[in-house]
Design a protein around this motif. Structure first.
Motif, mmCIF file in Angstrom:
data_model
loop_
_atom_site.group_PDB
_atom_site.id
_atom_site.type_symbol
_atom_site.label_atom_id
_atom_site.label_comp_id
_atom_site.label_asym_id
_atom_site.label_seq_id
_atom_site.Cartn_x
_atom_site.Cartn_y
_atom_site.Cartn_z
ATOM 1 N N THR A 101 0.977 -1.236 -0.075
ATOM 2 C CA THR A 101 -0.020 0.079 0.096
ATOM 3 C C THR A 101 0.877 1.254 0.018
ATOM 4 O O THR A 101 0.565 2.173 -0.787
ATOM 5 N N ASN A 102 1.974 1.184 0.595
ATOM 6 C CA ASN A 102 2.979 2.374 0.784
ATOM 7 C C ASN A 102 3.562 2.504 -0.745
ATOM 8 O O ASN A 102 3.844 3.636 -1.213
ATOM 9 N N PHE A 103 3.767 1.572 -1.338
ATOM 10 C CA PHE A 103 4.406 1.530 -2.571
ATOM 11 C C PHE A 103 3.488 1.957 -3.814
ATOM 12 O O PHE A 103 3.719 2.789 -4.554
ATOM 13 N N LEU A 104 2.108 1.696 -3.650
ATOM 14 C CA LEU A 104 0.979 1.973 -4.349
ATOM 15 C C LEU A 104 0.940 3.582 -4.561
ATOM 16 O O LEU A 104 0.758 4.498 -5.370
ATOM 17 N N ALA B 70 -6.705 -2.385 3.328
ATOM 18 C CA ALA B 70 -5.715 -1.274 4.037
ATOM 19 C C ALA B 70 -5.489 -0.018 3.215
ATOM 20 O O ALA B 70 -5.435 1.138 4.111
ATOM 21 N N LEU B 71 -5.949 -0.073 1.886
ATOM 22 C CA LEU B 71 -5.875 1.262 1.347
ATOM 23 C C LEU B 71 -6.986 2.351 1.915
ATOM 24 O O LEU B 71 -7.024 3.523 2.033
ATOM 25 N N GLU B 72 -8.139 1.661 2.260
ATOM 26 C CA GLU B 72 -9.363 2.489 2.923
ATOM 27 C C GLU B 72 -8.927 2.809 4.121
ATOM 28 O O GLU B 72 -9.130 3.870 4.423
ATOM 29 N N TRP B 73 -8.405 1.970 5.061
ATOM 30 C CA TRP B 73 -7.992 2.211 6.386
ATOM 31 C C TRP B 73 -7.299 3.400 6.404
ATOM 32 O O TRP B 73 -7.059 4.515 7.177
ATOM 33 N N LYS B 74 -6.010 3.668 5.478
ATOM 34 C CA LYS B 74 -5.105 4.627 5.524
ATOM 35 C C LYS B 74 -5.485 5.711 4.501
ATOM 36 O O LYS B 74 -4.800 6.698 4.652
ATOM 37 N N ASN B 75 -6.812 5.720 4.334
ATOM 38 C CA ASN B 75 -7.361 6.687 3.280
ATOM 39 C C ASN B 75 -6.461 7.286 2.091
ATOM 40 O O ASN B 75 -5.882 8.346 2.018
ATOM 41 N N THR B 76 -5.859 6.144 1.525
ATOM 42 C CA THR B 76 -4.689 6.550 0.467
ATOM 43 C C THR B 76 -5.216 5.777 -0.863
ATOM 44 O O THR B 76 -6.198 5.090 -1.083
ATOM 45 N N VAL C 10 0.989 10.101 -3.128
ATOM 46 C CA VAL C 10 2.332 10.688 -2.938
ATOM 47 C C VAL C 10 2.836 11.157 -4.072
ATOM 48 O O VAL C 10 3.453 12.262 -4.484
ATOM 49 N N PHE C 11 2.741 10.540 -5.335
ATOM 50 C CA PHE C 11 3.393 10.767 -6.282
ATOM 51 C C PHE C 11 2.676 12.016 -6.941
ATOM 52 O O PHE C 11 3.211 12.886 -7.543
ATOM 53 N N ASN C 12 1.587 12.140 -6.947
ATOM 54 C CA ASN C 12 0.929 13.276 -7.535
ATOM 55 C C ASN C 12 1.239 14.601 -6.707
ATOM 56 O O ASN C 12 1.252 15.548 -7.474
ATOM 57 N N PHE C 13 1.244 14.401 -5.382
ATOM 58 C CA PHE C 13 1.514 15.520 -4.710
ATOM 59 C C PHE C 13 2.966 15.918 -4.348
ATOM 60 O O PHE C 13 3.318 16.794 -3.355
ATOM 61 N N ASN C 14 3.926 15.202 -5.095
ATOM 62 C CA ASN C 14 5.251 15.570 -4.693
ATOM 63 C C ASN C 14 6.107 15.581 -5.936
ATOM 64 O O ASN C 14 6.553 14.782 -6.726
ATOM 65 N N PRO C 15 6.116 16.712 -6.686
ATOM 66 C CA PRO C 15 6.427 17.183 -7.993
ATOM 67 C C PRO C 15 7.983 16.653 -8.200
ATOM 68 O O PRO C 15 8.786 16.270 -9.058
ATOM 69 N N SER C 16 8.834 16.605 -6.973
ATOM 70 C CA SER C 16 10.136 16.662 -7.008
ATOM 71 C C SER C 16 10.288 15.030 -7.395
ATOM 72 O O SER C 16 11.515 14.622 -7.977
ATOM 73 N N LEU C 17 9.639 14.116 -7.310
ATOM 74 C CA LEU C 17 9.641 12.803 -7.803
ATOM 75 C C LEU C 17 9.725 12.669 -9.243
ATOM 76 O O LEU C 17 10.349 11.898 -9.841
#
Length: 291
Positions: A221-224, A264-270, A275-282
């Protein structure tokens, strides 16, 4: 179809990838003892009955399916497309077994049908590729995908999470890197130790950590979160038959694991790409150098 791999036949190495036992992912109707025609006809018959499927993409999966003469490759690919219900092919290969001539063949076929070239990336780290006995480095992957892009081809890829040569942070960094490669789809495998592989011997002599079910749910889920939402995820974990699997043993069905990831995705609300979308530095980092 008689294919092998350059790290099996001695061209770049011997013994193949340390984790590889082709019996773990080839369905019974596609075993090598059947001709290609029999494999295709048996597979379509089974899928029509089981899933009411009407159209098919032929998957050249086992070993390296571009590792031969161009004349033989074209004959096989065109024969596989000679069925009314077949609409395309997916060809699994390695980055060191592709060249301009082969890409031109795929490009010509893509004028007639769907064509996907599926690269075994496995890892972006050269240290891991050496441990795997791949026989090529990560720059080879970058070069092959660059050669394939912009040619009217679908580009797929595989990676493995859980290699003992990598930290969790390094594994997560792979999401950021593959998002920059320009691939269309990705299959993610968690490392399994299976029978009749070099990795089985390594694990027996020097056991290393393999993700538990709950650890992997957290990791995937962190990877996704970190991977581009433009990439279609075609697989999230490895399926290995019980008679071949050594470790890890989760005692979970395929559907149960899928539900666990979704919950797990639902529980983490993710979701994928959050993260990719909101971190242009990636997107702005220099190309990864693989070590």
């Amino acid at each position: 179809m008689g294919f092998t791999c350059p790290n099996r036949d001695g061209s770049v190495a011997k013994g193949g990838c340390v984790y590889c036992n082709n019996d773990t992912f080839v369905p019974p109707y596609a075993r090598a003892r059947f001709s290609m025609q029999e494999q295709i006809e048996n597979g379509m018959r089974y899928l029509k009955k089981r899933y009411k499927a009407e159209k098919f993409i032929i998957y050249f999966q086992a070993y390296t399916n571009t590792y031969d003469r161009i004349e033989k490759l074209e004959k096989l690919y065109r024969e596989s497309l000679g069925y009314d219900d077949v609409v395309g092919i997916t060809v699994g290969t390695r980055s060191d077994c592709i060249d301009e001539e082969k890409v031109e063949l795929f490009e010509a076929l893509a004028d007639e049908c769907f064509v996907s070239v599926e690269y075994g990336i496995e890892s972006i780290y050269d240290k891991t590729l050496r441990f795997m006995n791949r026989g090529h480095d990560y720059q080879s992957v970058i070069d092959a995908i660059e050669l394939t892009k912009g040619r009217g081809l679908h580009i797929g890829a595989h990676i493995i999470l859980g290699m003992p040569t990598e930290t969790e942070e390094e594994m997560l960094r792979m999401a950021e890197e593959v998002s920059r490669l320009g691939i269309d789809s990705l299959k993610i495998h968690n490392l399994h130790v299976v029978k009749n592989t070099p990795l089985a011997g390594i694990y027996k002599n020097s056991p290393f950590h393999l993700f538990s079910y709950h650890e992997y749910i957290d990791l995937i889920t962190n990877f996704l979160e970190r991977i581009s939402p433009d990439i279609v995820i075609e697989r999230l974990f490895t399926d290995t038959s019980e008679d071949l699997l050594i470790a890890p043993v989760w005692n979970k069905t395929h559907n149960a694991i899928m539900r666990g990831i979704e919950e797990a995705l639902e529980w983490k609300n993710t979701h994928q790409g959050r993260v990719f979308n909101f971190n242009p530095s990636l997107r702005e980092k220099a190309p990864f150098e693989g070590e």
